[in-house]
Design a protein around this motif. Structure first.
Motif, PDB file in Angstrom:
ATOM      1  N   HIS A  98      33.092  17.856 -11.187  1.00 20.45           N
ATOM      2  CA  HIS A  98      32.256  18.995 -10.788  1.00 20.45           C
ATOM      3  C   HIS A  98      30.794  18.885 -11.234  1.00 20.45           C
ATOM      4  CE1 HIS A  98      35.734  21.239  -9.254  1.00 20.45           C
ATOM      5  NE2 HIS A  98      36.383  20.731 -10.289  1.00 20.45           N
ATOM      6  N   GLN A  99      30.277  17.663 -11.142  1.00 21.01           N
ATOM      7  CA  GLN A  99      28.843  17.437 -11.298  1.00 21.01           C
ATOM      8  C   GLN A  99      28.277  17.139  -9.911  1.00 21.01           C
ATOM      9  OE1 GLN A  99      27.858  17.638 -14.659  1.00 21.01           O
ATOM     10  NE2 GLN A  99      30.052  18.006 -14.977  1.00 21.01           N
ATOM     11  N   VAL A 100      26.955  17.267  -9.754  1.00 20.25           N
ATOM     12  CA  VAL A 100      26.340  16.864  -8.493  1.00 20.25           C
ATOM     13  C   VAL A 100      26.506  15.344  -8.333  1.00 20.25           C
ATOM     14  CG1 VAL A 100      24.184  16.695  -7.189  1.00 20.25           C
ATOM     15  CG2 VAL A 100      24.670  18.744  -8.537  1.00 20.25           C
ATOM     16  N   HIS A 101      26.986  14.928  -7.163  1.00 22.63           N
ATOM     17  CA  HIS A 101      27.231  13.504  -6.904  1.00 22.63           C
ATOM     18  C   HIS A 101      25.940  12.874  -6.372  1.00 22.63           C
ATOM     19  CE1 HIS A 101      29.035   9.782  -5.761  1.00 22.63           C
ATOM     20  NE2 HIS A 101      30.277  10.216  -5.918  1.00 22.63           N
ATOM     21  N   ASN A 102      25.185  12.246  -7.271  1.00 23.43           N
ATOM     22  CA  ASN A 102      23.872  11.724  -6.915  1.00 23.43           C
ATOM     23  C   ASN A 102      23.913  10.681  -5.809  1.00 23.43           C
ATOM     24  OD1 ASN A 102      21.365  12.660  -8.344  1.00 23.43           O
ATOM     25  ND2 ASN A 102      22.726  12.451 -10.113  1.00 23.43           N
ATOM     26  N   ASP A 103      24.830   9.758  -5.889  1.00 26.05           N
ATOM     27  CA  ASP A 103      24.879   8.690  -4.881  1.00 26.05           C
ATOM     28  C   ASP A 103      25.151   9.266  -3.491  1.00 26.05           C
ATOM     29  OD1 ASP A 103      25.073   5.848  -3.972  1.00 26.05           O
ATOM     30  OD2 ASP A 103      27.145   6.424  -3.581  1.00 26.05           O
ATOM     31  N   HIS A 104      26.146  10.114  -3.394  1.00 26.26           N
ATOM     32  CA  HIS A 104      26.455  10.721  -2.097  1.00 26.26           C
ATOM     33  C   HIS A 104      25.303  11.590  -1.606  1.00 26.26           C
ATOM     34  CE1 HIS A 104      31.126  10.303  -2.548  1.00 26.26           C
ATOM     35  NE2 HIS A 104      30.520   9.152  -2.342  1.00 26.26           N
ATOM     36  N   LEU A 105      24.692  12.325  -2.530  1.00 21.09           N
ATOM     37  CA  LEU A 105      23.582  13.193  -2.147  1.00 21.09           C
ATOM     38  C   LEU A 105      22.419  12.376  -1.587  1.00 21.09           C
ATOM     39  CD1 LEU A 105      22.521  16.071  -2.046  1.00 21.09           C
ATOM     40  CD2 LEU A 105      21.728  15.798  -4.412  1.00 21.09           C
ATOM     41  N   LYS A 106      22.084  11.284  -2.247  1.00 21.43           N
ATOM     42  CA  LYS A 106      20.984  10.433  -1.772  1.00 21.43           C
ATOM     43  C   LYS A 106      21.265   9.893  -0.375  1.00 21.43           C
ATOM     44  CE  LYS A 106      19.589   8.886  -6.395  1.00 21.43           C
ATOM     45  NZ  LYS A 106      19.648   7.764  -7.369  1.00 21.43           N
ATOM     46  N   ARG A 107      22.482   9.499  -0.127  1.00 19.14           N
ATOM     47  CA  ARG A 107      22.822   8.944   1.180  1.00 19.14           C
ATOM     48  C   ARG A 107      22.727   9.985   2.289  1.00 19.14           C
ATOM     49  NH1 ARG A 107      28.411   6.037   0.356  1.00 19.14           N
ATOM     50  NH2 ARG A 107      28.105   5.484   2.566  1.00 19.14           N
ATOM     51  N   LEU A 108      23.175  11.206   1.999  1.00 19.25           N
ATOM     52  CA  LEU A 108      23.094  12.268   2.999  1.00 19.25           C
ATOM     53  C   LEU A 108      21.637  12.668   3.252  1.00 19.25           C
ATOM     54  CD1 LEU A 108      26.100  14.538   1.939  1.00 19.25           C
ATOM     55  CD2 LEU A 108      26.049  12.791   3.718  1.00 19.25           C
ATOM     56  N   ILE A 109      20.844  12.731   2.196  1.00 18.16           N
ATOM     57  CA  ILE A 109      19.422  13.046   2.350  1.00 18.16           C
ATOM     58  C   ILE A 109      18.722  11.979   3.195  1.00 18.16           C
ATOM     59  CG2 ILE A 109      17.218  13.166   1.108  1.00 18.16           C
ATOM     60  CD1 ILE A 109      18.752  14.567  -1.171  1.00 18.16           C
ATOM     61  N   ASP A 110      19.022  10.722   2.934  1.00 16.58           N
ATOM     62  CA  ASP A 110      18.421   9.639   3.721  1.00 16.58           C
ATOM     63  C   ASP A 110      18.778   9.774   5.201  1.00 16.58           C
ATOM     64  OD1 ASP A 110      17.250   8.539   1.492  1.00 16.58           O
ATOM     65  OD2 ASP A 110      18.765   6.963   1.214  1.00 16.58           O
ATOM     66  N   ALA A 111      20.021  10.164   5.470  1.00 22.59           N
ATOM     67  CA  ALA A 111      20.469  10.317   6.856  1.00 22.59           C
ATOM     68  C   ALA A 111      19.758  11.475   7.542  1.00 22.59           C
ATOM     69  CB  ALA A 111      21.979  10.543   6.908  1.00 22.59           C
ATOM     70  N   ALA A 112      19.367  12.486   6.764  1.00 21.54           N
ATOM     71  CA  ALA A 112      18.752  13.682   7.340  1.00 21.54           C
ATOM     72  C   ALA A 112      17.386  13.391   7.962  1.00 21.54           C
ATOM     73  CB  ALA A 112      18.639  14.773   6.293  1.00 21.54           C
ATOM     74  N   GLY A 113      16.715  12.392   7.463  1.00 17.44           N
ATOM     75  CA  GLY A 113      15.470  11.952   8.081  1.00 17.44           C
ATOM     76  C   GLY A 113      14.435  13.043   8.302  1.00 17.44           C
ATOM     77  N   GLY A 114      14.234  13.909   7.342  1.00 19.75           N
ATOM     78  CA  GLY A 114      13.214  14.941   7.465  1.00 19.75           C
ATOM     79  C   GLY A 114      13.721  16.303   7.883  1.00 19.75           C
ATOM     80  N   LEU A 115      15.003  16.428   8.204  1.00 16.37           N
ATOM     81  CA  LEU A 115      15.569  17.739   8.510  1.00 16.37           C
ATOM     82  C   LEU A 115      15.496  18.647   7.280  1.00 16.37           C
ATOM     83  CD1 LEU A 115      18.835  16.803  10.476  1.00 16.37           C
ATOM     84  CD2 LEU A 115      16.808  17.929  11.426  1.00 16.37           C
ATOM     85  N   PHE A 130      23.219  25.311 -14.348  1.00 22.18           N
ATOM     86  CA  PHE A 130      21.845  25.022 -14.775  1.00 22.18           C
ATOM     87  C   PHE A 130      21.584  23.516 -14.805  1.00 22.18           C
ATOM     88  CE2 PHE A 130      22.749  29.245 -16.585  1.00 22.18           C
ATOM     89  CZ  PHE A 130      21.767  29.957 -15.916  1.00 22.18           C
ATOM     90  N   ALA A 131      22.589  22.750 -15.209  1.00 26.66           N
ATOM     91  CA  ALA A 131      22.455  21.290 -15.160  1.00 26.66           C
ATOM     92  C   ALA A 131      22.390  20.815 -13.713  1.00 26.66           C
ATOM     93  CB  ALA A 131      23.629  20.630 -15.886  1.00 26.66           C
ATOM     94  N   ALA A 132      23.215  21.411 -12.861  1.00 23.75           N
ATOM     95  CA  ALA A 132      23.206  21.055 -11.439  1.00 23.75           C
ATOM     96  C   ALA A 132      21.857  21.372 -10.815  1.00 23.75           C
ATOM     97  CB  ALA A 132      24.323  21.801 -10.705  1.00 23.75           C
ATOM     98  N   LEU A 133      21.266  22.490 -11.201  1.00 26.75           N
ATOM     99  CA  LEU A 133      19.956  22.873 -10.684  1.00 26.75           C
ATOM    100  C   LEU A 133      18.907  21.823 -11.024  1.00 26.75           C
ATOM    101  CD1 LEU A 133      18.028  24.966  -9.405  1.00 26.75           C
ATOM    102  CD2 LEU A 133      17.783  25.970 -11.690  1.00 26.75           C
ATOM    103  N   GLU A 134      18.939  21.333 -12.257  1.00 27.85           N
ATOM    104  CA  GLU A 134      17.949  20.337 -12.665  1.00 27.85           C
ATOM    105  C   GLU A 134      18.095  19.042 -11.869  1.00 27.85           C
ATOM    106  OE1 GLU A 134      15.327  20.978 -14.594  1.00 27.85           O
ATOM    107  OE2 GLU A 134      16.162  23.007 -14.484  1.00 27.85           O
TER     108      GLU A 134
END
Length: 228
Positions: A98-115, A130-134
């Motif tokens: 239950h932490q933010v998954h950085n690797d998966h998040l980066k990949r989805l953001i890259d796919a979004a291409g500015g959305l 609060f840790a997730a927010l940071e």
């Protein structure tokens, strides 16, 4: 103040738009907390609406910890949304603990291409909000976090949401409060939590139920009450 309304059909989206909603969160599977709609619905809604349409990217309802295959499908769905004219996408990814998954998040953001990107209520299942927010603040591509402050209703988490809002004041990130908000409690809530975006689901539906259509009068009443 921006009012975002959940819609799962073209007719719902049009009702919300004409009633004064500022943005649509387009989903299917409302009983399962919201899943990715079909291509036809996405394309038609994005083509016909004048207001921004942000599409849920969630392949199943079994939590927010995804397999490699899930992530590949989510990337494919995000790219389809981009081609369909969606304004943005809505997703959230967590690790098994239950932490933010950085690797998966980066990949989805890259796919979004500015959305436009909303990190959705997976945030409410984070071990430490609060840790997730940071972590999320490290991604300038993410515009907002949709959260109920870890409670079933945002109205029961005013102190937590106020603190989260304060912690984003000097950043690109906004806190969008959602879950359990309605015409009956929104004024008191906003007096305590000065967010600039609010998210509504059952609170703007006939009989306050996803079994029924959006109630235009409720959306109009909210707009009048909060000056959206």
């Amino acid at each position: 103040m921006l009012i975002e309304v959940i819609a799962d059909t073209l007719s719902d989206a049009l009702i919300a738009q004409e009633a004064g909603a500022g943005r649509i969160e387009l989903v299917t599977g409302l009983a399962e907390g919201g899943l990715t709609p079909g291509c036809g619905v996405i394309e038609r809604v994005c083509r016909e609406l004048r207001i921004p349409v942000n599409v849920m990217i969630r392949p199943h309802s079994r939590g927010f910890c995804y397999s490699e295959e899930d992530i590949e499908i989510m990337i494919q769905d995000i790219k389809m949304c981009n081609k369909s004219g969606a304004a943005g996408v809505v997703f959230g990814v967590l690790t098994p603990d239950h932490q933010v998954h950085n690797d998966h998040l980066k990949r989805l953001i890259d796919a979004a291409g500015g959305l436009d990107i909303t990190f959705h209520r997976a945030f409410d299942e984070a071990d430490d909000q609060f840790a997730a927010l940071e972590v999320i603040k490290e991604y300038p591509q993410i515009s907002r976090i949709l959260t109920s402050g870890g409670q079933s209703s945002a109205a029961d988490a005013s102190e937590r949401l106020k603190r989260l809002h304060e912690l984003t004041a000097d950043s690109h990130l906004k806190i969008m409060a959602g879950a359990g908000l309605s015409v009956d409690n929104i004024k008191v809530f906003l007096d305590e939590v000065p967010v600039t975006e609010v998210h509504f689901g059952t609170g703007v539906r006939v009989e306050s139920s996803y079994e029924y259509a959006i109630n235009a009068e409720r959306v109009q009443a909210l707009k009048k009450m909060i000056g959206a």
